[in-house]
Design a protein around this motif. Structure first.
Motif, PDB file in Angstrom:
ATOM      1  N   TRP A  99       7.550  10.895   4.335  1.00 41.69           N
ATOM      2  CA  TRP A  99       7.929  12.054   3.535  1.00 41.69           C
ATOM      3  C   TRP A  99       6.715  12.907   3.181  1.00 41.69           C
ATOM      4  N   ARG A 100       6.932  14.218   3.273  1.00 42.99           N
ATOM      5  CA  ARG A 100       5.939  15.182   2.820  1.00 42.99           C
ATOM      6  C   ARG A 100       6.694  16.208   1.985  1.00 42.99           C
ATOM      7  N   ILE A 101       6.145  16.518   0.817  1.00 42.67           N
ATOM      8  CA  ILE A 101       6.846  17.365  -0.146  1.00 42.67           C
ATOM      9  C   ILE A 101       5.999  18.595  -0.460  1.00 42.67           C
ATOM     10  N   ILE A 102       6.637  19.764  -0.430  1.00 42.71           N
ATOM     11  CA  ILE A 102       5.971  21.010  -0.806  1.00 42.71           C
ATOM     12  C   ILE A 102       6.676  21.590  -2.024  1.00 42.71           C
ATOM     13  N   HIS A 153      15.526   8.547  -4.541  1.00 45.11           N
ATOM     14  CA  HIS A 153      14.608   8.273  -5.647  1.00 45.11           C
ATOM     15  C   HIS A 153      14.344   9.531  -6.468  1.00 45.11           C
ATOM     16  N   PHE A 154      14.212  10.657  -5.795  1.00 43.26           N
ATOM     17  CA  PHE A 154      13.964  11.917  -6.503  1.00 43.26           C
ATOM     18  C   PHE A 154      15.175  12.298  -7.355  1.00 43.26           C
ATOM     19  N   GLN A 155      16.362  12.197  -6.788  1.00 46.62           N
ATOM     20  CA  GLN A 155      17.575  12.582  -7.501  1.00 46.62           C
ATOM     21  C   GLN A 155      17.816  11.702  -8.724  1.00 46.62           C
ATOM     22  N   HIS A 181       0.831  -1.199   0.000  1.00 52.13           N
ATOM     23  CA  HIS A 181       0.000   0.000   0.000  1.00 52.13           C
ATOM     24  C   HIS A 181       0.868   1.253   0.000  1.00 52.13           C
ATOM     25  N   ARG A 182       0.511   2.200  -0.831  1.00 59.33           N
ATOM     26  CA  ARG A 182       1.176   3.503  -0.828  1.00 59.33           C
ATOM     27  C   ARG A 182       0.131   4.592  -0.648  1.00 59.33           C
ATOM     28  N   LYS A 183       0.497   5.617   0.099  1.00 59.84           N
ATOM     29  CA  LYS A 183      -0.423   6.732   0.331  1.00 59.84           C
ATOM     30  C   LYS A 183      -0.746   7.434  -0.979  1.00 59.84           C
ATOM     31  N   ASP A 184      -1.901   8.060  -1.027  1.00 60.90           N
ATOM     32  CA  ASP A 184      -2.300   8.826  -2.205  1.00 60.90           C
ATOM     33  C   ASP A 184      -1.476  10.109  -2.306  1.00 60.90           C
ATOM     34  N   ARG A 189       6.982   8.336  -3.935  1.00 58.67           N
ATOM     35  CA  ARG A 189       5.810   7.631  -3.401  1.00 58.67           C
ATOM     36  C   ARG A 189       6.024   6.118  -3.364  1.00 58.67           C
ATOM     37  N   LEU A 190       6.794   5.603  -4.317  1.00 56.29           N
ATOM     38  CA  LEU A 190       7.026   4.161  -4.409  1.00 56.29           C
ATOM     39  C   LEU A 190       8.113   3.666  -3.456  1.00 56.29           C
TER      40      LEU A 190
END
Length: 282
Positions: A207-210, A245-247, A164-167, A196-197
């Protein structure tokens, strides 16, 4: 071929049951070459993680093995990640470098699983000759995945809701703290989806991203009391994984940027959410 790519982020999964097959010598040599390169073990903010490949039998005559309390079966080969204590941003860099290694191993078709608590630290400490200023937050078993999961592995995945991954609406926001849509993310949609993955301790996904124009601010939403008895910050390591993962995905898509730590002082209205770092698009 560069194994640090989007496909391997998508393909990575936690493996807890392995077939009884040794990793080939040439692959072990490739792994050793990888972990010997300074760039591969240095995080975004300069901290170095030391990696060691270890075999489980400390005393073959006694058949003494690295204990994983039943979480891992079929392999006694592990990679240990060693971190210097009391260094600024050490946990962030540790998660970043270790996840890069995990993705490299995924590219070699080698199974892995982040282990942060479910292993015998005393035995591992003996094997790697740990220094006083060092700590071992995590290890990973390495080997070839068994196609069929054991009952215990199924139970672990079910309990942690591993699949499960958050929306998006729970993870990604604009500066008004309103949920970010995929259309609004534009070229950052794939890098955000790769965050997210990502794997995280107990699948907490902290993690929370703005998104702030050309800036991507990374925050940690702590789970109250989670990991408080550990000697390391397990959820900050998770943020390092997200940064990794982002990088990697941004680089593959040709999105260039630089990392910094400069708190934008946005009002998150949540005492458990703390600012960590920022990626600024060039």
């Amino acid at each position: 071929m560069n194994s640090l790519n989007i496909d391997n982020i998508k393909n990575r999964t936690s493996v807890r049951t392995f077939i009884n097959k040794e990793i080939e010598t040439n692959k072990l040599e490739l792994i050793q070459e990888y972990i010997d390169i300074n760039e591969n073990k240095t995080g975004l903010f300069g901290n170095e993680t030391k990696f060691k490949i270890v075999k489980g039998n400390i005393n073959p005559n006694k058949k003494e093995k690295i204990g994983t309390y039943g979480f891992i079966k079929g392999t006694q080969t592990f990679i240990v990640g060693i971190m210097k204590k009391d260094k600024e941003n050490n946990h962030l860099d540790y998660g970043y470098s270790f996840e890069k290694l995990i993705l490299f191993l995924t590219g070699l078709d080698i199974g892995t699983c982040w282990l942060g608590a479910s292993f015998n630290r005393n035995k591992i400490t003996k094997l790697v000759e740990l220094q006083e200023d060092e700590i071992i937050p995590c290890i990973t078993p390495i080997g070839y995945a068994e196609n069929k999961m054991r009952f215990m592995e199924k139970a672990i995945r079910l309990t942690a809701k591993s699949d499960h991954r958050k929306d998006w609406s729970e993870l990604f926001f604009n500066t008004n703290l309103l949920p970010l849509t995929k259309n609004q993310a534009e070229k950052l949609e794939i890098p955000l989806e790769m965050i997210r993955l990502g794997p995280s301790a107990s699948n907490k996904q902290p993690w929370r991203i703005i998104i702030d124009n050309e800036k991507v601010h990374f925050y940690l939403k702590r789970t109250p009391n989670y990991g408080k008895y550990l000697a390391y910050d397990i959820q900050m390591i998770d943020i390092g994984i997200a940064c990794c993962h982002f990088q990697i995905s941004s680089e593959e898509l040709g999105l260039k940027g630089e990392w910094t730590i400069k708190n934008p002082r946005l009002n998150t209205e949540d005492k458990d959410t703390i600012y960590v770092c920022t990626w600024i698009r060039e």
